[in-house]
Design a protein around this motif. Structure first.
Motif, mmCIF file in Angstrom:
data_model
loop_
_atom_site.group_PDB
_atom_site.id
_atom_site.type_symbol
_atom_site.label_atom_id
_atom_site.label_comp_id
_atom_site.label_asym_id
_atom_site.label_seq_id
_atom_site.Cartn_x
_atom_site.Cartn_y
_atom_site.Cartn_z
ATOM 1 N N UNK A 112 -11.901 5.226 5.011
ATOM 2 C CA UNK A 112 -12.061 4.079 5.905
ATOM 3 C C UNK A 112 -12.709 2.954 5.112
ATOM 4 N N UNK A 113 -12.120 1.768 5.188
ATOM 5 C CA UNK A 113 -12.668 0.615 4.483
ATOM 6 C C UNK A 113 -13.015 -0.480 5.486
ATOM 7 N N UNK A 114 -14.304 -0.631 5.746
ATOM 8 C CA UNK A 114 -14.777 -1.713 6.610
ATOM 9 C C UNK A 114 -15.382 -2.857 5.798
ATOM 10 N N UNK A 115 -15.125 -2.847 4.490
ATOM 11 C CA UNK A 115 -15.584 -3.934 3.638
ATOM 12 C C UNK A 115 -14.678 -5.148 3.750
ATOM 13 N N UNK A 172 -6.663 -1.452 2.240
ATOM 14 C CA UNK A 172 -7.100 -2.818 2.556
ATOM 15 C C UNK A 172 -8.321 -2.805 3.475
ATOM 16 N N UNK A 173 -8.949 -3.977 3.659
ATOM 17 C CA UNK A 173 -10.083 -4.060 4.588
ATOM 18 C C UNK A 173 -9.668 -3.743 6.022
ATOM 19 N N UNK A 174 -10.623 -3.208 6.786
ATOM 20 C CA UNK A 174 -10.436 -2.871 8.196
ATOM 21 C C UNK A 174 -9.235 -1.953 8.415
ATOM 22 N N UNK A 175 -9.085 -0.991 7.528
ATOM 23 C CA UNK A 175 -8.027 -0.012 7.702
ATOM 24 C C UNK A 175 -8.528 1.370 7.307
ATOM 25 N N UNK A 176 -7.808 2.379 7.795
ATOM 26 C CA UNK A 176 -8.079 3.751 7.423
ATOM 27 C C UNK A 176 -6.836 4.354 6.808
ATOM 28 N N UNK A 177 -7.031 5.422 6.052
ATOM 29 C CA UNK A 177 -5.901 6.070 5.395
ATOM 30 C C UNK A 177 -6.042 7.580 5.509
ATOM 31 N N UNK A 196 -11.618 -5.322 22.554
ATOM 32 C CA UNK A 196 -10.152 -5.324 22.569
ATOM 33 C C UNK A 196 -9.529 -5.368 21.173
ATOM 34 N N UNK A 197 -10.289 -5.027 20.162
ATOM 35 C CA UNK A 197 -9.797 -5.058 18.782
ATOM 36 C C UNK A 197 -9.051 -3.759 18.491
ATOM 37 N N UNK A 198 -7.729 -3.802 18.572
ATOM 38 C CA UNK A 198 -6.934 -2.583 18.414
ATOM 39 C C UNK A 198 -6.999 -2.024 16.994
ATOM 40 N N UNK A 199 -6.995 -2.843 15.922
ATOM 41 C CA UNK A 199 -7.175 -2.260 14.584
ATOM 42 C C UNK A 199 -8.472 -1.454 14.450
#
Length: 561
Positions: A533-536, A552-557, A436-439
């Motif tokens: 994509x930054x999953x760091x 930022x972490x846990x985001x894509x651009x 259920x993690x929408x991000x």
């Protein structure tokens, strides 16, 4: 001793699969103290039996530091699976690398490129009015919720519960599909069958009464075409239902079925080990007797001039998704393609394949999906697996390797129309997989929508439906109760896809991959889009030609550069 990277343009040009007679140049760097030029061994593989094809010399073309550079340019004139290796002497040889060669005339439909597929599980999508049919079925009066999963008194799960979704309901929702940028509707099986899932075909020439009629399908195809949307059907040609015209185990049809008599015209379509209860069935499921795909009568029934493939294409559909394609023999797949393309040269044929489709070995045969005479595309399960692995482990290694083998082995024609999935009727819902993690879901959607191929939305994923595997992943679409954050994000990315020509065949290149950071571009000539994509655990700065971008972490651009 040497340097060679098969996925680098410096060492191998062009990348990817080759057309027949297309030239390829291979370069290798060999340490200068090695006494002679390497030779190149090319081998052909058929059913994993390797045979000699050609041995070539390499020529010296330059030097780089302590290495001499040798190259060989050649072409291959016949489609198939080939492998090359460099020979240095009798005891020194490089690993083997694959070259997939496909038919010179092979192409995939241009209309697919840049589009979006929507996978409709018909019974659970939308009903215009509640239709009826005779038989042992449970018809729910109300819409919504999940199917019941408890077995009956015999311990069987019958899949005979219906919510009433139908073809006219899909037609009424065509404006909804337009807001999602949908260009292809892929319908789960619609032919008459006992179950709600319809993978147990009862009559290949009839639409199930709970879904509508042939006219319902024709109207859907016509109105969808007016909105730039095409329809493809699920072709289930590996097995039928035991409750069918052809097998007729329960005597529900006015036909002499194979189960009833050895004099049945369909008897040789099936394999009986001992008359008559002991018959070959799909994965041991007695309600799904397996078809003999080498039987000429059956092959003609599906692919002949008055066969199933042509019949439904003439009714207005634009292609097929072939269920369990690995269980269909090469020659049967070729007959299906011939029938489909003769009816409409621009029809689309997608095979259900769960692994690397370029080297799929199944039922004692090396499959030839992409040689040019079988499939246009496959269900891209390896990409789904790699995306989920990336989001769960925060390491992009699997995603990088998966995109590497796809772009190295698959024909570019195929890469651009791969069915890129995050979920299907055979997998848990993607939101459930991601807890259920929408991000994280948004990152998965961003990758699905921007990597090469055609994203395929499993109905309800865009609304936030949850569910474990079958049957809990087949709930009713929650009309009026959609998760608008997720739905709006799908629409946003669909709009970005529609505006950029780079998603209609633009090339792919990975720019950076290390642990949690994965950056790639789609490009053509002087235009490009960069996706990062930054999953760091820490933010990073992406520097493009125009400016720096914070990620930022846990985001894509998504960067238009």
């Amino acid at each position: 001793m040497y340097k060679f990277e098969s996925r680098s343009e410096l060492f191998r040009h062009p990348q990817g699969a080759l057309r027949e007679n297309e030239s390829i140049c291979l370069r290798i760097h060999v340490r200068r103290d090695w006494p002679k030029a390497p030779s190149l061994l090319i081998e052909k593989r058929s059913d994993y039996t390797t045979s000699f094809y050609r041995k070539l010399d390499t020529e010296w073309v330059g030097a780089c530091r302590e290495y001499d550079i040798f190259q060989s340019t050649f072409s291959i004139d016949k489609s198939g699976h080939y492998y090359f290796s460099f020979l240095f002497d009798e005891s020194n040889r490089s690993p083997s690398y694959g070259i997939f060669v496909y038919d010179f005339d092979f192409h995939t439909p241009l209309w697919t490129q840049g589009g979006i597929i929507y996978h409709v599980f018909v019974d659970r999508f939308f009903r215009s009015a509640l239709l009826h049919k005779e038989g042992d079925i449970l018809l729910r009066d109300s819409w919504g919720g999940y199917p019941r999963v408890l077995p009956d008194e015999k311990g069987d799960i019958n899949n005979n519960e219906f919510f009433g979704g139908n073809l006219d309901g899909i037609r009424q929702k065509l404006p909804f599909f337009s807001t999602l940028g949908i260009t292809i509707l892929y319908l789960s099986p619609v032919f008459e069958a006992y179950s709600s899932h319809k993978y147990d075909t009862g009559d290949y020439f009839s639409i199930d009464p709970l879904f509508g009629t042939k006219d319902s399908l024709h109207s859907l195809c016509e109105e969808a075409a007016n909105m730039g949307i095409r329809i493809i059907l699920d072709g289930v040609f590996s097995h039928t239902g035991s409750d069918s015209i052809y097998f007729n185990r329960y005597g529900h049809y006015d036909s002499l079925g194979a189960y009833q008599s050895q004099d049945s015209p369909y008897f040789d379509w099936y394999t009986f080990n001992h008359w008559n209860d002991d018959y070959r069935c799909w994965w041991g499921i007695k309600t799904l007797p397996e078809l003999n795909k080498s039987n000429q009568s059956y092959v003609d029934f599906i692919t002949g001039t008055e066969g199933v493939v042509r019949y439904w294409q003439e009714a207005g559909i634009s292609g097929w998704r072939l269920d369990v394609a690995d269980e269909l023999p090469n020659d049967f797949l070729e007959r299906i393609r011939t029938a489909s393309k003769e009816s409409n040269p621009e029809s689309l044929i997608i095979g259900e394949v769960w692994e690397d489709a370029s080297e799929k070995f199944s039922y004692g045969r090396l499959k030839e999906y992409f040689c040019g005479k079988q499939l246009d595309s496959v269900t891209n399960y390896p990409l789904r697996t790699a995306i989920i692995d990336y989001l769960e482990t925060r390491d992009c290694g699997s995603l990088y390797e998966t995109m590497g083998f796809i772009t190295e082995k698959y024909p570019a024609e195929v890469v651009n129309c791969l069915m890129n999935i995050l979920g299907t009727h055979d997998t848990p819902r993607i939101l459930t997989v991601l807890k259920k993690n929408i991000p994280l879901l948004k990152i998965a959607i961003l990758l699905q929508m921007t990597l090469p191929g055609i994203p395929c939305i499993y109905y309800g994923d865009e609304a936030g439906l949850e569910g474990e595997k079958d049957p809990m992943n087949r709930a009713c679409y929650p009309w009026g109760e959609e998760n608008m954050e997720i739905l709006s994000y799908y629409r946003h990315l669909a709009d970005l896809r529609k505006k950029s020509p780079l998603f209609k065949g633009g090339a792919y290149r990975c720019l950076f991959h290390e642990k949690g950071l994965f950056v790639f571009e789609r490009y053509h000539a002087d235009e490009r889009i960069v996706i990062g994509i930054n999953m760091g655990t820490e933010g990073v700065i992406l520097r493009t030609r125009n400016r720096d971008h914070e990620l930022p972490p846990e985001q894509g651009i998504f960067i238009s550069d």
